[in-house]
Enzyme design. Structure first.
Site, PDB file in Angstrom:
ATOM      1  N   ASP A  20       0.852  -1.177   0.000  1.00 31.81           N
ATOM      2  CA  ASP A  20       0.000   0.000   0.000  1.00 31.81           C
ATOM      3  C   ASP A  20       0.896   1.238   0.000  1.00 31.81           C
ATOM      4  O   ASP A  20       2.075   1.167   0.364  1.00 31.81           O
ATOM      5  CB  ASP A  20      -0.913  -0.020   1.225  1.00 31.81           C
ATOM      6  N   ASP A  22      -0.184   5.032   0.951  1.00 29.61           N
ATOM      7  CA  ASP A  22      -0.367   5.939   2.078  1.00 29.61           C
ATOM      8  C   ASP A  22      -0.365   5.173   3.404  1.00 29.61           C
ATOM      9  O   ASP A  22      -1.076   4.194   3.567  1.00 29.61           O
ATOM     10  CB  ASP A  22      -1.690   6.698   1.936  1.00 29.61           C
TER      11      ASP A  22
END
Length: 270
Positions: A20, A22
């Site tokens: 991922d 953020d």
């Protein structure tokens, strides 16, 4: 490393990584500690990888440039967005078809690249993505098209997104409004749907049993990774706090303070 429920030596080597963006690699437009070193280790070991985001606003090129400003070197071909996953899904389900699209350049570019035609005349799909300028007449048009038989697809279920001023309504909130008006629920492509993960693995030619997913949210990243059959690693540098993990009916393979703690695992593989 805080926790590793299963011994690593009981599993096949990890040969591909999904991460991922953020909360794992960046936070508030700043690179998190160990992020570039983690990416460097993947490149040094020649491991295929993808950086994932549910955000469908920006193109891969835009995101690569934004990450570069944060101090991270991620080529655009190593980025996988919910817009990319939506385009891949639609191209597989109904190649060279038509869609009425609510979204920004990230979504329209991905759909054009998949051979889709954007139209408001009897489209096969209504595709909803994130945008900063939801227009009432456009939403009304989407509602009428769905009522007329168009299939309803949305890039991701996130109900809010961050901003400097606080939370903003995101794709999931607007989808809920359209669903309330039409009685038709959308099919969400982005995390936690494992479809996004599997499509990403296909893109880099990887298999789930030899892949790992790194995320900062139990309810999206880790859930999607588990459902897709990947080894999941939760980092505590983003949304999920350590005490929240026990509230979920599933557990990540490993729990770490930050992505920097995974460098040793990458270096040890292959």
């Amino acid at each position: 490393m805080l926790d590793s429920p299963l011994p690593l030596n009981e599993l096949p080597p990890v040969t591909a990584w999904l991460s991922d963006m953020d909360g794992v690699l960046v936070k508030e437009n700043r690179a998190l500690p160990g992020a570039q070193q983690f990416l460097d280790a993947l490149k040094r070991k020649d491991m295929p990888f993808l950086v994932l985001t549910n955000n469908s606003i920006f193109t891969n090129r835009d995101l690569s440039a934004r990450l570069a400003r944060s101090g991270l070197n991620v080529p655009e071909e190593r980025i996988w967005t919910s817009a990319n996953a939506t385009a891949a899904f639609l191209a597989q389900q109904s190649p060279q078809s038509t869609a009425f699209v609510i979204g920004e350049a990230g979504l329209t570019t991905a759909l054009h690249g998949a051979g889709y035609i954007m139209t408001d005349q009897d489209p096969e799909y209504v595709v909803l993505g994130e945008t900063r300028s939801y227009d009432f007449s456009t939403l009304a048009k989407a509602i009428r098209l769905i009522e007329a038989g168009a299939k309803f697809v949305a890039t991701n279920p996130d109900v809010t997104g961050p901003s400097d001023e606080g939370a903003l309504p995101a794709t999931g909130s607007i989808a809920a409004m359209i669903q309330a008006a039409t009685g038709r629920a959308p099919y969400f492509i982005g995390k936690p749907n494992p479809v996004m993960i599997r499509a990403g693995l296909n893109r880099i030619g990887a298999h789930s049993e030899a892949a790992a997913m790194v995320g900062d949210r139990m309810d999206t990243d880790i859930q999607a990774g588990i459902e897709a059959g990947l080894r999941t690693h939760l980092v505590l540098s983003g949304s999920t706090r350590l005490e929240q993990i026990e509230t979920f009916p599933f557990r990540p393979f490993g729990i770490h303070e930050g992505v920097g703690e995974l460098i040793e695992l990458v270096e040890a593989e292959r």
